[in-house]
Design a protein around this motif. Structure first.
Motif, PDB file in Angstrom:
ATOM      1  N   GLN A  60       0.848  -1.192   0.000  1.00 12.38           N
ATOM      2  CA  GLN A  60       0.000   0.000   0.000  1.00 12.38           C
ATOM      3  C   GLN A  60       0.885   1.243   0.000  1.00 12.38           C
ATOM      4  N   ILE A  61       1.534   1.495  -1.113  1.00 18.55           N
ATOM      5  CA  ILE A  61       2.429   2.648  -1.244  1.00 18.55           C
ATOM      6  C   ILE A  61       1.758   3.709  -2.102  1.00 18.55           C
ATOM      7  N   GLN A  62       1.649   4.905  -1.557  1.00 20.16           N
ATOM      8  CA  GLN A  62       1.013   6.003  -2.271  1.00 20.16           C
ATOM      9  C   GLN A  62       2.012   6.860  -3.045  1.00 20.16           C
ATOM     10  N   ARG A  63       3.257   6.865  -2.608  1.00 18.86           N
ATOM     11  CA  ARG A  63       4.278   7.684  -3.254  1.00 18.86           C
ATOM     12  C   ARG A  63       5.622   6.993  -3.166  1.00 18.86           C
ATOM     13  N   ILE A  64       6.307   6.864  -4.305  1.00 13.34           N
ATOM     14  CA  ILE A  64       7.638   6.270  -4.361  1.00 13.34           C
ATOM     15  C   ILE A  64       8.656   7.377  -4.599  1.00 13.34           C
ATOM     16  N   ASN A  65       9.785   7.300  -3.929  1.00 14.51           N
ATOM     17  CA  ASN A  65      10.839   8.300  -4.074  1.00 14.51           C
ATOM     18  C   ASN A  65      12.149   7.641  -4.457  1.00 14.51           C
ATOM     19  N   ALA A  66      13.007   8.397  -5.161  1.00 15.83           N
ATOM     20  CA  ALA A  66      14.369   7.934  -5.420  1.00 15.83           C
ATOM     21  C   ALA A  66      15.142   8.040  -4.108  1.00 15.83           C
ATOM     22  N   LEU A  67      15.788   6.959  -3.708  1.00 13.14           N
ATOM     23  CA  LEU A  67      16.406   6.884  -2.393  1.00 13.14           C
ATOM     24  C   LEU A  67      17.924   6.980  -2.466  1.00 13.14           C
ATOM     25  N   GLU A  68      18.505   7.585  -1.434  1.00  9.99           N
ATOM     26  CA  GLU A  68      19.943   7.678  -1.278  1.00  9.99           C
ATOM     27  C   GLU A  68      20.300   7.231   0.134  1.00  9.99           C
ATOM     28  N   PRO A  69      21.580   6.887   0.380  1.00  6.07           N
ATOM     29  CA  PRO A  69      21.971   6.505   1.740  1.00  6.07           C
ATOM     30  C   PRO A  69      21.693   7.631   2.730  1.00  6.07           C
ATOM     31  N   ASN A  70      21.276   7.271   3.931  1.00  4.52           N
ATOM     32  CA  ASN A  70      21.002   8.282   4.961  1.00  4.52           C
ATOM     33  C   ASN A  70      22.005   8.242   6.109  1.00  4.52           C
ATOM     34  N   GLN A  71      22.984   7.337   6.001  1.00  5.29           N
ATOM     35  CA  GLN A  71      23.987   7.245   7.058  1.00  5.29           C
ATOM     36  C   GLN A  71      25.287   6.709   6.477  1.00  5.29           C
ATOM     37  N   ARG A  72      26.410   7.274   6.934  1.00  7.38           N
ATOM     38  CA  ARG A  72      27.729   6.800   6.506  1.00  7.38           C
ATOM     39  C   ARG A  72      28.576   6.475   7.732  1.00  7.38           C
ATOM     40  N   ILE A  73      29.207   5.299   7.698  1.00  9.75           N
ATOM     41  CA  ILE A  73      30.090   4.864   8.772  1.00  9.75           C
ATOM     42  C   ILE A  73      31.508   4.801   8.214  1.00  9.75           C
ATOM     43  N   GLN A  74      32.379   5.636   8.743  1.00 12.23           N
ATOM     44  CA  GLN A  74      33.753   5.709   8.255  1.00 12.23           C
ATOM     45  C   GLN A  74      34.610   4.626   8.909  1.00 12.23           C
ATOM     46  N   ALA A  75      35.513   4.035   8.146  1.00 14.26           N
ATOM     47  CA  ALA A  75      36.435   3.020   8.645  1.00 14.26           C
ATOM     48  C   ALA A  75      37.831   3.311   8.108  1.00 14.26           C
ATOM     49  N   GLN A  76      38.805   2.590   8.600  1.00 15.02           N
ATOM     50  CA  GLN A  76      40.190   2.837   8.205  1.00 15.02           C
ATOM     51  C   GLN A  76      40.426   2.547   6.729  1.00 15.02           C
TER      52      GLN A  76
END
Length: 255
Positions: free
Chosen positions: A32-48
């Motif tokens: 039951q989706i009324q609106r679809i959006n183009a998605l991008e990452p919402n979190q970045r975890i930095q590592a060595q």
């Protein structure tokens, strides 16, 4: 040993986690989706040795498809430490050297890479038994998506490194931008059933002209053009589609 060294040199890895219990439930019920959006990452975890980008697993598009998405950037000679999860994982390497495993059918999953030349169109289609997760790897394309009731839920441009989920029974049409477009699509069924709405293999070709006339409230002449206007099967050459309606902002098969 050479294979291991090559594997360690990969730079961009795309992971999909498939949750079987959620997926089985969603495949039985319409999303039951009324609106679809183009998605991008919402979190970045930095590592060595790089970083990990996370997409919001609570987004209703991922909830609908029963998947989670993670993207790893691993520097040359970097090491991604061994790990395990309680869900099936589908890995796609954007750049670098990798090893291919014939396990998709065993997991009942599917993957496909697509390429469209500049301004070319992929005929409108829908999948009756699979959700489709589309990730653009190069260029951009305009997409229109309608639900199973014919209501528009997405009409916009999806660019490189953006992602969109197309639920089963939602119809979608794509047109590449000026530089063309490449993408990878992940499907929640290894035998996805695809139905097209335009082209010589489409469901439209099988319908009587009178049915098309009544369904789309158009003249018999326009119905004839709609039924026989394209000789290509799926990938359509650049140009107008249904009297140019695609470039005008409306779903291309509406009168």
């Amino acid at each position: 040993m050479a294979a291991s060294c090559n594997f360690l040199s990969l730079s961009l890895t795309f992971l999909l986690f498939f949750h079987g219990c959620c997926l089985a439930l969603q495949m039985q019920n319409e999303c039951q989706i009324q609106r679809i959006n183009a998605l991008e990452p919402n979190q970045r975890i930095q590592a060595q040795a790089g970083y990990t980008e996370l997409f919001d697993s609570n987004n209703e598009q991922f909830q609908c498809a029963g998947v989670e998405v993670v993207r790893h950037h691993i520097q040359p000679k970097g090491l991604f430490l061994p790990s395990y999860t309680n869900a099936a994982i589908l890995v796609y390497v954007e750049q670098g050297t990798y090893l291919k495993f014939p396990i998709l059918k065993f997991l009942q999953l599917g993957a496909q890479r697509g390429v469209l030349h500049p301004r070319a169109i992929m005929a409108p289609y829908w999948m009756t038994n699979a959700h489709n997760i589309i990730f653009v790897t190069k260029g951009n394309m305009r997409m229109q998506i309608v639900n199973n009731e014919g209501q528009a839920v997405f009409d916009g441009v999806i660019s490189e490194r953006q992602l969109v989920v197309v639920p089963q029974n939602f119809a979608v049409v794509k047109q590449a931008g000026e530089q063309g477009c490449s993408w990878i699509s992940f499907r929640t069924n290894d035998n996805a059933m695809i139905n097209t709405l335009a082209g010589k293999t489409s469901a439209m070709r099988a319908l009587p002209v009178d049915v098309i006339t009544n369904a789309y409230q158009m003249s018999r002449e326009d119905a004839q053009k709609l039924k026989y206007s394209r000789d290509e099967a799926v990938m359509l050459s650049p140009g107008s589609m249904s009297s140019g309606r695609f470039s005008g902002g409306g779903w291309p098969l509406k009168a």
